[in-house]
Scaffold this motif. Structure first.
Motif: not given
Length: 374
Positions: A341-355
């Motif tokens: 969908a054009g939204v770049q976040a990440s996955v850390r420790a199995g959780r979604l991480r947005a900054s």
């Protein structure tokens, strides 16, 4: 190239105070709009920050210098200009700032300075670059405790406490004042990694024995550099990474053993990646113009908006008040959907991480919430 490194001993950039954007939120927004134009909804600064337009232009000019065989003196001046700008950001004299390649490399210098059997206290699950060098020594007593118990776990005999100011995985903030007080009570030294906080959180390096920070996240610079702040007495570290650039007179230190290492923290320098520092000098100039306080207020407002929106959707986040990093249990599997969908976040420790950083807007927050709701 001739003998002098330009600003090498004077610290490069003029030591001026940051005045911030000067004209309130409109000035902040107009300056940011002039520097950034992301093509997607970019919510991944905790991995890699976006480069400002001025930084891209400076890097292009630096590449041209090297492509056309022009003198590289301006690039070495950028190293010292970036060092001076970081010293201002950290609130320390420039002579206490060493320029290296990575947090892991600087941690190695701290680890090798400890006697066999010394106790190192760390936070459970902290970023590997902050802690791994202490483990691979093999003869140190490394003890890990929950972040919330770090200060109370300092005890007589603890030699060093190593911790990130903000945790990479979930944005939780260390209680640094409590840690500093406990360390002083028990005679322990403090080693603080500011990589996930410098640029939006005041960097109070003078309050701790050693501080370290990489530059490619919230400082908006290219990969390839990290700074180490050491005490006035240089902290008893051995300059194991030193080469010609760590000499008091670098251009007279190119062959054989370095006869005289720099009298300042520059003795701990690794030979600099020139393009990185050219970009960094320009990125730090932007942050100085905006002001850390304004960046922090902007970032935290967006993170709070995201947390509120998640609660309305029935999702709870990892408790991390005062942090622009938001970690959401149970949504790690949605990263691919967000990416499509054009939204770049990440996955850390199995959780979604947005900054959230200075180039993000309320529309970015609403966009990620819309995708997660759908």
């Amino acid at each position: 190239m001739d003998g002098e490194l330009g600003a090498l001993h004077s610290g490069g950039m003029e030591n001026t105070e940051s005045a911030g954007p000067g004209s309130g939120s409109e000035g902040f927004e107009s300056l940011v709009r002039a520097e950034f134009a992301p093509r997607n909804t970019y919510l991944n600064t905790a991995s890699t920050g976006l480069l400002p337009a001025r930084t891209v232009a400076a890097l292009t000019a630096a590449v041209r210098i090297c492509a056309e065989g022009l003198p590289q003196d301006p690039l070495f001046a950028d190293v010292e200009g970036a060092r001076a700008a970081f010293a201002r950001l950290a609130g320390v004299p420039v002579g206490r700032v060493a320029a290296g390649a990575s947090v892991a490399g600087h941690t190695g210098l701290i680890a090798t300075s400890l006697p066999s059997g010394a106790e190192v206290l760390t936070a459970e699950g902290d970023f590997s670059s902050v802690v791994n060098a202490f483990h691979v020594r093999g003869d140190l007593k490394v003890r890990a405790v929950p972040l919330e118990r770090l200060a109370e776990s300092v005890r007589p005999g603890t030699a060093v406490v190593a911790v990130s100011a903000a945790q990479s995985a979930d944005g939780r903030l260390a209680d640094l004042p409590a840690l500093r007080a406990a360390a002083r009570t028990h005679g322990a030294r403090t080693y603080v990694d500011w990589s996930q906080s410098a640029g939006w959180l005041p960097l109070e390096a003078d309050a701790y024995d050693f501080s370290v920070c990489t530059v490619h996240k919230w400082l908006l610079a290219p990969y390839g550099a990290a700074f180490l702040v050491v005490p006035e007495d240089l902290g008893g570290l051995t300059p194991l990474l030193s080469g010609w650039y760590a000499g008091e007179d670098p251009w007279a230190s190119c062959y054989g053993p370095v006869e005289q290492l720099a009298h300042s923290a520059r003795r701990f320098d690794a030979t600099p990646a020139l393009f990185t520092y050219t970009g960094l000098r320009n990125s730090l100039a932007l942050l100085e113009e905006l002001g850390v306080a304004a960046v922090r207020a902007h970032d935290l407002a967006l993170a709070d908006r995201f947390r509120a929106g998640l609660r309305s959707l029935g999702h709870e986040t990892v408790e991390a008040p005062g942090s622009p990093i938001v970690s959401v249990p149970g949504l790690g599997g949605r990263a691919g959907e967000l990416d499509r969908a054009g939204v770049q976040a990440s996955v850390r420790a199995g959780r979604l991480r947005a900054s959230f950083h200075l180039y993000n807007t309320a529309a970015d927050v609403d966009r990620i919430l819309d995708v997660l709701a759908g």
